[in-house]
Design a protein around this motif. Structure first.
Motif, PDB file in Angstrom:
ATOM      1  N   SER A  52       0.939  -1.289  -0.023  1.00  0.00           N
ATOM      2  CA  SER A  52      -0.014   0.072  -0.033  1.00  0.00           C
ATOM      3  C   SER A  52       0.981   1.166   0.052  1.00  0.00           C
ATOM      4  O   SER A  52       1.980   1.324   0.427  1.00  0.00           O
ATOM      5  N   LEU A  53       0.304   2.283  -0.728  1.00  0.00           N
ATOM      6  CA  LEU A  53       1.150   3.720  -0.649  1.00  0.00           C
ATOM      7  C   LEU A  53       0.571   4.731   0.364  1.00  0.00           C
ATOM      8  O   LEU A  53       1.150   5.593   0.814  1.00  0.00           O
ATOM      9  N   PHE A  54      -0.799   4.462   0.531  1.00  0.00           N
ATOM     10  CA  PHE A  54      -1.294   5.487   1.641  1.00  0.00           C
ATOM     11  C   PHE A  54      -2.391   4.984   2.543  1.00  0.00           C
ATOM     12  O   PHE A  54      -2.841   3.841   2.122  1.00  0.00           O
ATOM     13  N   LEU A  55      -2.478   5.550   3.624  1.00  0.00           N
ATOM     14  CA  LEU A  55      -3.136   5.369   4.767  1.00  0.00           C
ATOM     15  C   LEU A  55      -4.080   6.450   4.965  1.00  0.00           C
ATOM     16  O   LEU A  55      -3.619   7.834   4.657  1.00  0.00           O
ATOM     17  N   ARG A  56      -5.539   6.352   5.350  1.00  0.00           N
ATOM     18  CA  ARG A  56      -6.543   7.401   5.598  1.00  0.00           C
ATOM     19  C   ARG A  56      -6.545   7.665   6.984  1.00  0.00           C
ATOM     20  O   ARG A  56      -6.953   6.756   7.979  1.00  0.00           O
ATOM     21  N   GLU A  57      -6.235   8.903   7.314  1.00  0.00           N
ATOM     22  CA  GLU A  57      -6.199   9.183   8.771  1.00  0.00           C
ATOM     23  C   GLU A  57      -6.735  10.667   8.890  1.00  0.00           C
ATOM     24  O   GLU A  57      -6.436  11.645   8.427  1.00  0.00           O
ATOM     25  N   GLY A  58      -7.989  10.500   9.680  1.00  0.00           N
ATOM     26  CA  GLY A  58      -8.732  11.736   9.677  1.00  0.00           C
ATOM     27  C   GLY A  58      -9.156  12.480   8.416  1.00  0.00           C
ATOM     28  O   GLY A  58      -9.232  13.669   8.429  1.00  0.00           O
ATOM     29  N   GLY A  59      -9.465  11.783   7.604  1.00  0.00           N
ATOM     30  CA  GLY A  59      -9.990  12.130   6.261  1.00  0.00           C
ATOM     31  C   GLY A  59      -8.877  12.589   5.115  1.00  0.00           C
ATOM     32  O   GLY A  59      -9.145  13.134   4.326  1.00  0.00           O
ATOM     33  N   LYS A  60      -7.425  12.381   5.605  1.00  0.00           N
ATOM     34  CA  LYS A  60      -6.468  12.781   4.759  1.00  0.00           C
ATOM     35  C   LYS A  60      -5.617  11.649   4.533  1.00  0.00           C
ATOM     36  O   LYS A  60      -5.807  10.527   5.125  1.00  0.00           O
ATOM     37  N   LEU A  61      -5.172  11.694   3.266  1.00  0.00           N
ATOM     38  CA  LEU A  61      -4.399  10.441   2.951  1.00  0.00           C
ATOM     39  C   LEU A  61      -2.723  10.712   3.521  1.00  0.00           C
ATOM     40  O   LEU A  61      -2.123  11.620   3.199  1.00  0.00           O
ATOM     41  N   VAL A  62      -2.378   9.617   4.075  1.00  0.00           N
ATOM     42  CA  VAL A  62      -0.924   9.608   4.715  1.00  0.00           C
ATOM     43  C   VAL A  62      -0.074   8.762   3.864  1.00  0.00           C
ATOM     44  O   VAL A  62      -0.362   7.595   3.974  1.00  0.00           O
ATOM     45  N   PRO A  63       1.021   9.032   3.436  1.00  0.00           N
ATOM     46  CA  PRO A  63       1.965   8.111   2.727  1.00  0.00           C
ATOM     47  C   PRO A  63       2.326   7.067   3.771  1.00  0.00           C
ATOM     48  O   PRO A  63       2.791   7.555   4.859  1.00  0.00           O
ATOM     49  N   THR A  64       2.329   5.744   3.381  1.00  0.00           N
ATOM     50  CA  THR A  64       2.850   4.703   4.275  1.00  0.00           C
ATOM     51  C   THR A  64       4.364   4.798   4.389  1.00  0.00           C
ATOM     52  O   THR A  64       5.007   5.650   3.370  1.00  0.00           O
ATOM     53  N   PRO A  65       5.305   4.204   5.056  1.00  0.00           N
ATOM     54  CA  PRO A  65       6.598   4.150   5.120  1.00  0.00           C
ATOM     55  C   PRO A  65       7.181   3.681   3.693  1.00  0.00           C
ATOM     56  O   PRO A  65       8.282   4.187   3.359  1.00  0.00           O
ATOM     57  N   GLU A  66       6.491   2.703   3.169  1.00  0.00           N
ATOM     58  CA  GLU A  66       7.182   2.397   1.837  1.00  0.00           C
ATOM     59  C   GLU A  66       6.886   3.517   0.771  1.00  0.00           C
ATOM     60  O   GLU A  66       7.974   3.724   0.114  1.00  0.00           O
ATOM     61  N   ALA A  67       5.835   4.224   1.036  1.00  0.00           N
ATOM     62  CA  ALA A  67       5.793   5.206  -0.200  1.00  0.00           C
ATOM     63  C   ALA A  67       6.809   6.610   0.461  1.00  0.00           C
ATOM     64  O   ALA A  67       7.259   7.155  -0.476  1.00  0.00           O
ATOM     65  N   GLU A  68       6.995   6.666   1.719  1.00  0.00           N
ATOM     66  CA  GLU A  68       7.984   7.605   2.130  1.00  0.00           C
ATOM     67  C   GLU A  68       9.305   7.458   1.676  1.00  0.00           C
ATOM     68  O   GLU A  68      10.211   8.293   1.351  1.00  0.00           O
ATOM     69  N   ARG A  69       9.679   6.361   1.469  1.00  0.00           N
ATOM     70  CA  ARG A  69      10.906   5.681   1.042  1.00  0.00           C
ATOM     71  C   ARG A  69      11.262   6.164  -0.467  1.00  0.00           C
ATOM     72  O   ARG A  69      12.541   6.366  -1.024  1.00  0.00           O
ATOM     73  N   LEU A  70      10.108   6.067  -1.242  1.00  0.00           N
ATOM     74  CA  LEU A  70      10.083   6.729  -2.486  1.00  0.00           C
ATOM     75  C   LEU A  70      10.309   7.977  -2.904  1.00  0.00           C
ATOM     76  O   LEU A  70      10.622   8.721  -3.962  1.00  0.00           O
ATOM     77  N   THR A  71       9.868   8.901  -1.757  1.00  0.00           N
ATOM     78  CA  THR A  71       9.542  10.414  -2.107  1.00  0.00           C
ATOM     79  C   THR A  71      10.730  11.092  -2.402  1.00  0.00           C
ATOM     80  O   THR A  71      11.036  11.869  -3.311  1.00  0.00           O
ATOM     81  N   PRO A  72      12.014  10.898  -1.687  1.00  0.00           N
ATOM     82  CA  PRO A  72      13.269  11.628  -2.290  1.00  0.00           C
ATOM     83  C   PRO A  72      13.667  11.234  -3.738  1.00  0.00           C
ATOM     84  O   PRO A  72      13.990  12.202  -4.482  1.00  0.00           O
TER      85      PRO A  72
END
Length: 404
Positions: free
Chosen positions: A58-78
């Motif tokens: 998975s790339l995103f988790l939904r927290e409080g109505g917002k999409l938060v990148p998963t740790p795996e997605a954060e690894r791809l961000t840079p």
């Protein structure tokens, strides 16, 4: 499948899917990412679902109505940030000034502005500051301008439209104010005509004359006070008088309408006014167009009923029919000037005063230039040249002005 360094086959990842991922990470929502890319939310949702299936996590988790990148997605961000920054720099080097190829400067106008834009393009081509750019023109309906801007297909989009609520709010407010003043005046008269009579206990008791209404009542008025006041407030809110609406509204220049009258039609030494249209055929624009609705509303308010009506698609076509002597017409001043210059005396042009909703707005939209790009300076120059061409065109308007 892509070939890895070890010789094994790896699942393929599409660049468009990575663009969707980066846009959602930047904007923090599926809707924001879709708007940034100029595509729909379902398309982004499907693209990310396919990417997750390819990657196996998975790339995103939904927290409080917002999409938060998963740790795996954060690894791809840079890596994503470096990739898309390099892509932007590559585009600048390949197509920007000094690349050896003149970058295209695509401008969009609505069909009614195609003839006018020739003068604007001439000014752009003559500008030394824009000598590195290759100007080109696209004719698009106003409904397509937002998408063209979002997708970056055009550097500027220009349209000619009637104001959303042109002066109607002011008119409604004035009527409501008169109604409130009349109501207050009637109540004051009721108070002044109240007489004192002696009661049984020698105390003065007020009573109103039979002919006057009670203080809490209001005689029947020719319009509804409360509804009128409500309409005034509603119209004012719809017309964008709030600071937020004014901030979001695109910049605009007000332009007059012009009555075109075939010179072969006799005027009998009488002034040319809108009332003269009651006796003649008239060519109109479609009611589906902003300009057509404005002109129909103007004729209705002025109680003008032409002898017959024709309908054509564009202001230029209406001008050509007027030149042939088939009908009179009312079109925007920019289109009318082009027609008059070709008419060689076959037409009389009369600018209408810009009161009572008799004007159009020339509006423009610009994409947001990325930081470090020279597009900001180019956009400012395009606007300046557009304003110069409008001013030069309006300076050629006939001096006579309709007062009726």
């Amino acid at each position: 499948m892509a070939q890895s360094d070890t010789g094994t086959r790896e699942p393929g990842i599409r660049l468009r899917q990575l663009e969707m991922l980066w846009a959602v990470i930047e904007c923090g929502s599926m809707k924001g990412g879709a708007a940034q890319l100029g595509i729909s939310v379902p398309v982004v949702s499907r693209g990310l679902a396919q990417l997750e299936q390819t990657l196996g996590y998975s790339l995103f988790l939904r927290e409080g109505g917002k999409l938060v990148p998963t740790p795996e997605a954060e690894r791809l961000t840079p890596s994503l940030a470096r990739m898309f920054s390099a892509q932007s720099e590559l585009r600048r080097l390949a197509f920007g000034p000094g690349s050896g190829k003149r970058p295209r400067l695509v401008l969009a106008v609505t069909p009614g502005l195609e003839a006018f834009s020739a003068g604007w393009l001439t000014r752009i081509a003559a500008s030394e500051a824009l000598s590195e750019w290759l100007p080109s023109l696209e004719v698009l309906e106003v409904s397509q301008h937002d998408l063209a801007i979002r997708e970056g297909r055009v550097a500027m989009a220009v349209s000619l439209e009637a104001p959303p609520e042109p002066q109607g709010g002011k008119r409604a407010k004035t009527a409501a104010a008169r109604a409130r003043e009349l109501k207050a005046s009637l109540r004051q008269r009721a108070r002044e005509e109240t007489t004192l009579i002696e009661g049984d206990d020698d105390e003065a008791k007020p009573t109103a004359k039979a002919a006057m209404p009670e203080l809490g009542d209001t005689p029947e008025l020719p319009f509804d006070v409360e509804d009128d006041a409500h309409n005034a407030e509603g119209t004012a809110s719809r017309s964008g008088t709030s600071e937020e609406a004014q901030a979001e509204a695109p910049p605009a220049l007000k332009l007059p309408l012009m009555l075109l009258w075939p010179s072969r039609w006799p005027l009998l030494d009488k002034p040319l006014t809108l009332a003269r249209l009651n006796e003649r055929p008239f060519v109109d624009l479609p009611e589906t167009s902003s300009q057509g609705r404005l002109i129909r509303g103007l004729l209705k308010r002025e109680r003008v009923t032409p002898a017959s009506l024709l309908e054509v698609a564009t202001p230029a076509s209406a001008g050509r029919l007027a030149r042939s002597g088939s009908a009179a017409t009312i079109i925007d001043a920019l289109s009318a000037l082009q027609v008059l210059e070709d008419a060689r005396g076959d037409l009389i042009g009369l600018p209408l005063s810009m009161r009572s909703e008799r004007y159009l707005e020339l509006k423009w939209q610009l994409p947001t230039a990325e930081e470090g790009e020279s597009l900001n300076a180019v956009q400012a120059l395009l606007v300046s040249l557009l304003e110069e061409e409008v001013a030069a065109s309006l300076a050629r308007l006939p001096l006579a002005d309709e007062e009726g």
